[in-house]
Design an enzyme around this catalytic site. Structure first.
Site, PDB file in Angstrom:
ATOM      1  N   ALA A  66       0.867  -1.172   0.000  1.00 26.77           N
ATOM      2  CA  ALA A  66       0.000   0.000   0.000  1.00 26.77           C
ATOM      3  C   ALA A  66       0.906   1.225   0.000  1.00 26.77           C
ATOM      4  O   ALA A  66       2.078   1.150   0.379  1.00 26.77           O
ATOM      5  CB  ALA A  66      -0.887  -0.017   1.238  1.00 26.77           C
ATOM      6  N   GLY A 109       0.610  -4.872   0.937  1.00 27.68           N
ATOM      7  CA  GLY A 109      -0.593  -4.947   0.105  1.00 27.68           C
ATOM      8  C   GLY A 109      -0.342  -5.608  -1.247  1.00 27.68           C
ATOM      9  O   GLY A 109      -1.268  -6.167  -1.840  1.00 27.68           O
ATOM     10  N   GLU A 132       4.730  -5.088   7.280  1.00 29.44           N
ATOM     11  CA  GLU A 132       3.963  -4.047   7.978  1.00 29.44           C
ATOM     12  C   GLU A 132       4.385  -3.811   9.420  1.00 29.44           C
ATOM     13  O   GLU A 132       4.334  -2.684   9.905  1.00 29.44           O
ATOM     14  CB  GLU A 132       2.459  -4.372   7.950  1.00 29.44           C
ATOM     15  CG  GLU A 132       1.798  -4.136   6.603  1.00 29.44           C
ATOM     16  CD  GLU A 132       1.807  -5.348   5.686  1.00 29.44           C
ATOM     17  OE1 GLU A 132       2.618  -6.280   5.904  1.00 29.44           O
ATOM     18  OE2 GLU A 132       0.995  -5.366   4.752  1.00 29.44           O
TER      19      GLU A 132
HETATM   20  N1  CO8 Z   1       4.582   3.254  -0.610  1.00 26.42           N
HETATM   21  C1  CO8 Z   1       4.962   4.435  -1.163  1.00 26.42           C
HETATM   22  N2  CO8 Z   1       6.100   4.559  -1.880  1.00 26.42           N
HETATM   23  C2  CO8 Z   1       6.875   3.490  -2.035  1.00 26.42           C
HETATM   24  C3  CO8 Z   1       6.539   2.245  -1.475  1.00 26.42           C
HETATM   25  C4  CO8 Z   1       5.328   2.151  -0.743  1.00 26.42           C
HETATM   26  N3  CO8 Z   1       4.898   0.991  -0.210  1.00 26.42           N
HETATM   27  N4  CO8 Z   1       7.510   1.359  -1.782  1.00 26.42           N
HETATM   28  C5  CO8 Z   1       8.413   2.030  -2.512  1.00 26.42           C
HETATM   29  N5  CO8 Z   1       8.043   3.313  -2.668  1.00 26.42           N
HETATM   30  C6  CO8 Z   1       8.746   4.373  -3.379  1.00 26.42           C
HETATM   31  C7  CO8 Z   1       9.942   4.855  -2.598  1.00 26.42           C
HETATM   32  O1  CO8 Z   1       9.538   5.785  -1.618  1.00 26.42           O
HETATM   33  C8  CO8 Z   1      10.789   5.471  -3.681  1.00 26.42           C
HETATM   34  O2  CO8 Z   1      10.288   6.736  -4.004  1.00 26.42           O
HETATM   35  P1  CO8 Z   1      11.267   8.028  -4.033  1.00 26.42           P
HETATM   36  O3  CO8 Z   1      12.255   7.701  -5.116  1.00 26.42           O
HETATM   37  O4  CO8 Z   1      10.349   9.149  -4.370  1.00 26.42           O
HETATM   38  O5  CO8 Z   1      11.885   8.098  -2.702  1.00 26.42           O
HETATM   39  C9  CO8 Z   1      10.541   4.572  -4.871  1.00 26.42           C
HETATM   40  O6  CO8 Z   1       9.313   3.882  -4.591  1.00 26.42           O
HETATM   41  C10 CO8 Z   1      11.616   3.526  -5.066  1.00 26.42           C
HETATM   42  O7  CO8 Z   1      11.791   2.819  -3.844  1.00 26.42           O
HETATM   43  P2  CO8 Z   1      13.205   2.636  -3.121  1.00 26.42           P
HETATM   44  O8  CO8 Z   1      14.114   3.763  -3.445  1.00 26.42           O
HETATM   45  O9  CO8 Z   1      12.953   2.373  -1.677  1.00 26.42           O
HETATM   46  O10 CO8 Z   1      13.703   1.313  -3.868  1.00 26.42           O
HETATM   47  P3  CO8 Z   1      14.721   0.224  -3.309  1.00 26.42           P
HETATM   48  O11 CO8 Z   1      15.013  -0.650  -4.474  1.00 26.42           O
HETATM   49  O12 CO8 Z   1      15.849   0.883  -2.588  1.00 26.42           O
HETATM   50  O13 CO8 Z   1      13.891  -0.605  -2.195  1.00 26.42           O
HETATM   51  C11 CO8 Z   1      11.979  -1.768  -1.324  1.00 26.42           C
HETATM   52  C12 CO8 Z   1      12.802  -1.381  -2.568  1.00 26.42           C
HETATM   53  C13 CO8 Z   1      12.779  -2.700  -0.419  1.00 26.42           C
HETATM   54  C14 CO8 Z   1      10.748  -2.494  -1.843  1.00 26.42           C
HETATM   55  C15 CO8 Z   1      11.568  -0.502  -0.534  1.00 26.42           C
HETATM   56  O14 CO8 Z   1      11.017   0.433  -1.447  1.00 26.42           O
HETATM   57  C16 CO8 Z   1      10.543  -0.752   0.538  1.00 26.42           C
HETATM   58  O15 CO8 Z   1      10.878  -1.271   1.592  1.00 26.42           O
HETATM   59  N6  CO8 Z   1       9.255  -0.341   0.323  1.00 26.42           N
HETATM   60  C17 CO8 Z   1       8.209  -0.428   1.279  1.00 26.42           C
HETATM   61  C18 CO8 Z   1       7.740  -1.845   1.438  1.00 26.42           C
HETATM   62  C19 CO8 Z   1       6.661  -1.910   2.504  1.00 26.42           C
HETATM   63  O16 CO8 Z   1       6.873  -1.665   3.663  1.00 26.42           O
HETATM   64  N7  CO8 Z   1       5.438  -2.280   2.084  1.00 26.42           N
HETATM   65  C20 CO8 Z   1       4.334  -2.421   2.975  1.00 26.42           C
HETATM   66  C21 CO8 Z   1       3.520  -1.172   2.941  1.00 26.42           C
HETATM   67  S1  CO8 Z   1       2.230  -1.182   4.180  1.00 26.42           S
HETATM   68  C22 CO8 Z   1       1.008  -2.104   3.499  1.00 26.42           C
HETATM   69  O17 CO8 Z   1       1.090  -2.571   2.395  1.00 26.42           O
HETATM   70  C23 CO8 Z   1      -0.195  -2.300   4.315  1.00 26.42           C
HETATM   71  C24 CO8 Z   1      -1.312  -2.979   3.512  1.00 26.42           C
HETATM   72  C25 CO8 Z   1      -2.619  -2.886   4.101  1.00 26.42           C
HETATM   73  C26 CO8 Z   1      -2.804  -1.778   5.084  1.00 26.42           C
HETATM   74  C27 CO8 Z   1      -4.240  -1.627   5.363  1.00 26.42           C
HETATM   75  C28 CO8 Z   1      -4.502  -0.537   6.379  1.00 26.42           C
HETATM   76  C29 CO8 Z   1      -6.016  -0.362   6.602  1.00 26.42           C
END
Ligand code: CO8
Length: 258
Positions: A66, A109, A132
């Site tokens: 998400a 998500g 998460e």
């Molecule tokens: N949300 C928003 N932006 C994201 C997300 C995300 N989940 N994942 C990546 N991005 C963005 C980064 O912020 C970055 O943007 P910017 O260049 O503007 O800073 C761009 O995508 C590229 O990402 P990275 O530079 O971080 O790329 P890497 O190759 O270094 O890393 C990873 C890749 C390991 C995947 C890393 O991006 C990461 O850890 N992302 C987050 C993963 C995460 O925690 N996902 C779970 C999110 S919470 C969720 O899904 C809850 C679901 C249901 C909730 C329901 C609530 C009611």
């Protein structure tokens, strides 16, 4: 593309394709993406010309979760009042078989979106996880429930509690993934599986998916009862007559999906 901005949609034969397309955010699922994916899936679902749907992302990311930046400042009340992830229930309710073709990150998500599909194919670059807890939350799109049902309690608990990523090989061993293929072959493999499914009689596909869904939610006795009724109902379809006549006449069936 019906004005979609965060996905690409395409129909190839009887297969509907939904490709997540927010490369700048690794296909993170914001509200707009959720609405578009759900709208596209529902449009395919009411189209008799569609017998299977493929959901995919890019080689680098199926979906990295998400959208954290969109959620960060919300309150619990905001989440409830806007039913923030509610529309995903409509994706899970699609009657048409859905195949997830996963390469790269399927996190949070994104992993949960794959879990709402019926078949998961992975490239050797796929990484699944529910990170998460590291964000101070928990899976919110069904992850705790579907992972337990799919993988068993202990494997699911370890994944959810540690937040660690599992690679494609581990996901296959755990029973999450049907097959792992080279990243370059993923879309061809998805096309082939989707076409194999989509050529089958649509009424039988709907009934099979509905019965499989009941298996996840009911007792054995209730599930078997549902299955028997759905089985009987298919004897009123043209495709049942055609399928069985073709068998008897030793020829290929020609289904009308009726
Ligand atoms: N949300 C928003 N932006 C994201 C997300 C995300 N989940 N994942 C990546 N991005 C963005 C980064 O912020 C970055 O943007 P910017 O260049 O503007 O800073 C761009 O995508 C590229 O990402 P990275 O530079 O971080 O790329 P890497 O190759 O270094 O890393 C990873 C890749 C390991 C995947 C890393 O991006 C990461 O850890 N992302 C987050 C993963 C995460 O925690 N996902 C779970 C999110 S919470 C969720 O899904 C809850 C679901 C249901 C909730 C329901 C609530 C009611």
């Amino acid at each position: 593309d019906a004005g979609y901005e965060t996905i690409r949609v395409e129909q190839r034969g009887r297969v509907g394709w939904i490709t997540l397309d927010r490369p700048e955010a690794l296909n993170a699922l914001n509200t707009q993406t959720m609405r578009e994916v759900v709208a596209a899936a529902e449009a395919f679902d009411v189209d008799e010309g569609t017998g299977a749907i493929v959901v995919t992302g890019s080689e680098k990311a199926f979906a990295a979760g998400a959208d954290i930046k969109e959620m960060e400042q919300k309150s619990g009340l905001d989440m409830v009042l806007t039913d923030h992830f509610g529309a995903w229930a409509r994706f899970a309710a699609v009657r048409t078989p859905v195949i997830a073709a996963v390469s790269g990150y399927a996190l949070g998500g994104g992993c949960e979106l794959a879990l709402m599909c019926d078949v998961i194919l992975a490239s050797d670059r796929a990484r699944f996880g529910q990170p998460e807890v590291q964000l101070g939350v928990i899976p919110g799109m069904g992850g705790t429930q579907r992972l337990v049902r799919a993988l068993g309690y202990y494997k699911a608990a370890e994944i959810v509690l540690t937040g660690r990523m599992i690679d494609a090989a581990e996901a296959e061993r755990a029973g999450l993934v049907s097959r792992v293929v080279a990243a370059a072959d993923l879309l061809d493999e998805a096309e082939s599986v989707a076409r194999t499914i989509a050529e089958k009689p649509l009424p039988a596909l709907y009934a099979a998916k509905a019965a499989l869904d009941v298996a996840l939610e009911s007792t054995l006795a209730e599930g078997v009862r549902f299955e028997r009724q759905a089985f009987a109902a298919l004897f009123d379809t043209a495709d049942q007559k055609e399928g069985m006549a073709a068998f008897r006449e030793k020829r290929a069936p020609s289904f009308t999906h009726r």
